[in-house]
Motif scaffolding. Sequence first.
Motif, PDB file in Angstrom:
ATOM      1  N   TYR A 187       5.262  -4.083   2.154  1.00 49.53           N
ATOM      2  CA  TYR A 187       4.638  -3.296   3.259  1.00 49.53           C
ATOM      3  C   TYR A 187       3.187  -3.246   3.078  1.00 49.53           C
ATOM      4  CZ  TYR A 187       9.064  -1.691   5.004  1.00 49.53           C
ATOM      5  OH  TYR A 187      10.553  -1.358   5.654  1.00 49.53           O
ATOM      6  N   VAL A 188       2.430  -3.673   4.248  1.00 52.32           N
ATOM      7  CA  VAL A 188       1.110  -4.006   4.024  1.00 52.32           C
ATOM      8  C   VAL A 188       0.305  -3.082   5.098  1.00 52.32           C
ATOM      9  CG1 VAL A 188      -0.906  -5.404   4.146  1.00 52.32           C
ATOM     10  CG2 VAL A 188       1.063  -5.790   2.835  1.00 52.32           C
ATOM     11  N   GLY A 189      -0.436  -2.216   4.842  1.00 55.42           N
ATOM     12  CA  GLY A 189      -1.397  -1.423   5.974  1.00 55.42           C
ATOM     13  C   GLY A 189      -1.363   0.177   5.793  1.00 55.42           C
ATOM     14  N   GLY A 190      -2.134   0.750   6.615  1.00 57.66           N
ATOM     15  CA  GLY A 190      -2.357   2.173   6.603  1.00 57.66           C
ATOM     16  C   GLY A 190      -1.156   3.095   6.867  1.00 57.66           C
ATOM     17  N   SER A 191      -1.146   4.306   6.678  1.00 58.06           N
ATOM     18  CA  SER A 191      -0.145   5.336   6.707  1.00 58.06           C
ATOM     19  C   SER A 191       0.825   5.041   7.933  1.00 58.06           C
ATOM     20  CB  SER A 191      -0.685   6.687   6.812  1.00 58.06           C
ATOM     21  OG  SER A 191      -1.149   7.192   5.587  1.00 58.06           O
ATOM     22  N   LEU A 192      -0.039   4.944   9.216  1.00 59.63           N
ATOM     23  CA  LEU A 192       0.934   4.847  10.308  1.00 59.63           C
ATOM     24  C   LEU A 192       1.072   3.429  10.958  1.00 59.63           C
ATOM     25  CD1 LEU A 192      -0.580   8.053  12.237  1.00 59.63           C
ATOM     26  CD2 LEU A 192       1.435   7.986  10.795  1.00 59.63           C
ATOM     27  N   ASN A 193       0.448   2.718  10.559  1.00 61.95           N
ATOM     28  CA  ASN A 193       0.453   1.195  10.969  1.00 61.95           C
ATOM     29  C   ASN A 193       0.515   0.071   9.759  1.00 61.95           C
ATOM     30  OD1 ASN A 193       0.212  -0.698  12.530  1.00 61.95           O
ATOM     31  ND2 ASN A 193      -2.078  -0.893  12.793  1.00 61.95           N
TER      32      ASN A 193
ATOM     33  N   THR B 270      -3.874   9.335  -0.846  1.00 59.04           N
ATOM     34  CA  THR B 270      -5.016  10.205  -1.453  1.00 59.04           C
ATOM     35  C   THR B 270      -5.103  11.176  -0.013  1.00 59.04           C
ATOM     36  OG1 THR B 270      -7.210  10.676  -1.960  1.00 59.04           O
ATOM     37  CG2 THR B 270      -7.149   8.975  -0.590  1.00 59.04           C
ATOM     38  N   SER B 271      -5.218  12.399  -0.259  1.00 58.78           N
ATOM     39  CA  SER B 271      -5.199  13.429   1.114  1.00 58.78           C
ATOM     40  C   SER B 271      -4.408  13.101   2.132  1.00 58.78           C
ATOM     41  CB  SER B 271      -6.810  13.408   1.542  1.00 58.78           C
ATOM     42  OG  SER B 271      -7.629  13.611   0.676  1.00 58.78           O
ATOM     43  N   GLY B 272      -2.974  12.889   1.648  1.00 57.16           N
ATOM     44  CA  GLY B 272      -2.023  12.777   2.425  1.00 57.16           C
ATOM     45  C   GLY B 272      -2.009  11.202   3.395  1.00 57.16           C
ATOM     46  N   VAL B 273      -2.995  10.475   3.068  1.00 61.05           N
ATOM     47  CA  VAL B 273      -3.223   9.213   3.455  1.00 61.05           C
ATOM     48  C   VAL B 273      -2.574   8.081   2.504  1.00 61.05           C
ATOM     49  CG1 VAL B 273      -4.876   7.300   4.561  1.00 61.05           C
ATOM     50  CG2 VAL B 273      -5.120   9.856   4.985  1.00 61.05           C
ATOM     51  N   ALA B 274      -1.910   7.132   3.126  1.00 57.01           N
ATOM     52  CA  ALA B 274      -1.186   6.266   2.409  1.00 57.01           C
ATOM     53  C   ALA B 274      -1.615   4.752   2.638  1.00 57.01           C
ATOM     54  CB  ALA B 274       0.407   6.217   2.288  1.00 57.01           C
ATOM     55  N   VAL B 275      -1.928   3.821   1.537  1.00 56.78           N
ATOM     56  CA  VAL B 275      -2.212   2.633   1.928  1.00 56.78           C
ATOM     57  C   VAL B 275      -1.286   1.645   1.130  1.00 56.78           C
ATOM     58  CG1 VAL B 275      -4.124   0.645   1.711  1.00 56.78           C
ATOM     59  CG2 VAL B 275      -4.841   2.966   2.360  1.00 56.78           C
ATOM     60  N   ARG B 276      -0.704   0.733   1.755  1.00 55.43           N
ATOM     61  CA  ARG B 276       0.442  -0.234   1.081  1.00 55.43           C
ATOM     62  C   ARG B 276      -0.061  -1.566   0.981  1.00 55.43           C
ATOM     63  NH1 ARG B 276       2.548   3.743   4.043  1.00 55.43           N
ATOM     64  NH2 ARG B 276       4.304   5.051   3.354  1.00 55.43           N
ATOM     65  N   SER B 277       0.151  -2.445  -0.039  1.00 58.64           N
ATOM     66  CA  SER B 277      -0.285  -3.580  -0.198  1.00 58.64           C
ATOM     67  C   SER B 277       0.622  -4.343  -1.141  1.00 58.64           C
ATOM     68  CB  SER B 277      -1.653  -3.660  -0.788  1.00 58.64           C
ATOM     69  OG  SER B 277      -1.746  -3.004  -2.223  1.00 58.64           O
ATOM     70  N   CYS B 278       0.362  -5.591  -1.171  1.00 53.65           N
ATOM     71  CA  CYS B 278       0.975  -6.518  -2.380  1.00 53.65           C
ATOM     72  C   CYS B 278       0.032  -6.411  -3.369  1.00 53.65           C
ATOM     73  CB  CYS B 278       0.777  -7.851  -1.874  1.00 53.65           C
ATOM     74  SG  CYS B 278       1.653  -8.428  -0.159  1.00 53.65           S
ATOM     75  N   ASN B 279       0.465  -6.536  -4.567  1.00 56.51           N
ATOM     76  CA  ASN B 279      -0.175  -6.157  -6.015  1.00 56.51           C
ATOM     77  C   ASN B 279       0.087  -7.400  -6.878  1.00 56.51           C
ATOM     78  OD1 ASN B 279      -1.784  -4.150  -7.670  1.00 56.51           O
ATOM     79  ND2 ASN B 279      -0.111  -4.133  -8.864  1.00 56.51           N
ATOM     80  N   VAL B 280      -1.079  -7.793  -7.572  1.00 59.22           N
ATOM     81  CA  VAL B 280      -0.805  -8.583  -8.887  1.00 59.22           C
ATOM     82  C   VAL B 280      -1.160  -7.724 -10.005  1.00 59.22           C
ATOM     83  CG1 VAL B 280      -1.898 -10.629  -9.961  1.00 59.22           C
ATOM     84  CG2 VAL B 280      -1.904 -10.526  -7.500  1.00 59.22           C
ATOM     85  N   PRO B 281      -0.102  -7.837 -10.953  1.00 58.97           N
ATOM     86  CA  PRO B 281      -0.212  -6.826 -12.291  1.00 58.97           C
ATOM     87  C   PRO B 281      -1.613  -7.246 -12.989  1.00 58.97           C
ATOM     88  CG  PRO B 281       2.023  -7.938 -11.785  1.00 58.97           C
ATOM     89  CD  PRO B 281       1.096  -8.536 -11.143  1.00 58.97           C
ATOM     90  N   THR B 282      -1.999  -6.030 -13.485  1.00 62.21           N
ATOM     91  CA  THR B 282      -3.165  -6.212 -14.164  1.00 62.21           C
ATOM     92  C   THR B 282      -2.519  -6.098 -15.682  1.00 62.21           C
ATOM     93  OG1 THR B 282      -3.679  -3.978 -14.465  1.00 62.21           O
ATOM     94  CG2 THR B 282      -4.643  -5.198 -12.741  1.00 62.21           C
ATOM     95  N   VAL B 283      -3.358  -6.384 -16.632  1.00 63.15           N
ATOM     96  CA  VAL B 283      -2.877  -6.302 -18.151  1.00 63.15           C
ATOM     97  C   VAL B 283      -2.678  -4.819 -18.612  1.00 63.15           C
ATOM     98  CG1 VAL B 283      -3.599  -6.834 -20.699  1.00 63.15           C
ATOM     99  CG2 VAL B 283      -4.308  -8.368 -18.551  1.00 63.15           C
TER     100      VAL B 283
ATOM    101  N   GLN C 125       3.418  -2.895   7.810  1.00 65.94           N
ATOM    102  CA  GLN C 125       4.585  -3.876   8.458  1.00 65.94           C
ATOM    103  C   GLN C 125       4.796  -4.600   7.133  1.00 65.94           C
ATOM    104  OE1 GLN C 125       3.208  -6.400  11.181  1.00 65.94           O
ATOM    105  NE2 GLN C 125       1.538  -7.369  10.482  1.00 65.94           N
ATOM    106  N   LEU C 126       6.162  -5.080   7.146  1.00 65.02           N
ATOM    107  CA  LEU C 126       6.923  -5.820   6.036  1.00 65.02           C
ATOM    108  C   LEU C 126       6.092  -7.290   6.060  1.00 65.02           C
ATOM    109  CD1 LEU C 126       8.630  -5.696   3.708  1.00 65.02           C
ATOM    110  CD2 LEU C 126      10.648  -6.264   5.244  1.00 65.02           C
ATOM    111  N   THR C 127       5.674  -7.869   5.062  1.00 65.99           N
ATOM    112  CA  THR C 127       4.813  -9.027   4.655  1.00 65.99           C
ATOM    113  C   THR C 127       5.196  -9.809   3.573  1.00 65.99           C
ATOM    114  OG1 THR C 127       2.862  -7.942   5.628  1.00 65.99           O
ATOM    115  CG2 THR C 127       2.513  -9.773   4.465  1.00 65.99           C
ATOM    116  N   ASP C 128       5.595 -10.961   3.752  1.00 67.54           N
ATOM    117  CA  ASP C 128       5.638 -12.108   2.603  1.00 67.54           C
ATOM    118  C   ASP C 128       4.391 -12.094   1.990  1.00 67.54           C
ATOM    119  OD1 ASP C 128       8.570 -12.626   3.067  1.00 67.54           O
ATOM    120  OD2 ASP C 128       8.031 -13.893   4.686  1.00 67.54           O
ATOM    121  N   CYS C 129       4.440 -11.675   0.519  1.00 68.38           N
ATOM    122  CA  CYS C 129       3.174 -11.815  -0.258  1.00 68.38           C
ATOM    123  C   CYS C 129       3.004 -13.295  -1.035  1.00 68.38           C
ATOM    124  CB  CYS C 129       3.266 -10.960  -1.541  1.00 68.38           C
ATOM    125  SG  CYS C 129       3.350  -9.053  -0.930  1.00 68.38           S
ATOM    126  N   SER C 130       2.045 -13.546  -1.512  1.00 69.57           N
ATOM    127  CA  SER C 130       1.859 -14.830  -2.062  1.00 69.57           C
ATOM    128  C   SER C 130       2.640 -15.152  -3.115  1.00 69.57           C
ATOM    129  CB  SER C 130       0.367 -15.039  -2.363  1.00 69.57           C
ATOM    130  OG  SER C 130      -0.099 -14.257  -3.140  1.00 69.57           O
TER     131      SER C 130
END
Length: 115
Positions: free
Chosen positions: A24-30, A48-61, A32-37
């Motif tokens: 899922y990519v986007g803000g708390s209320l908006n 933070t403060s009840g607001v969520a941001v969703r994204s694709c993530n590349v792992p770090t070391v 959508q499901l996305t194909d990541c690279s």
Amino acid sequence: MKVILLAACVLWICVGSAFGIKCYVGGSLNYQLTDCSSSVTQCAKITTSGVAVRSCNVPTVTGAAATSNACTEVNLGLKIETCVCSTDACNGAATSYVSRMLAVILTALTARAVM
């Protein structure tokens, strides 16, 4: 007929995993499901403060992003929670887990009824 149904289920599972992870990519209320690279192996949700941001993530070391299915919390006067996970749509709302589980259970019951 049973063999065709079983083959279709296996093919469906294999095709879904061949395209990489979906997050899922986007803000708390908006969001959508996305194909990541193809280089992305995790989904992330930062709250933070009840607001969520969703994204694709590349792992770090190092850190939480290096570990699948983990959450870390930092308090710098403002609480920030970062969660990463490594399965399709794992950074969605709790209802997405229920609907995915329901789909798995219905598939299993259908397969059992046919066999």
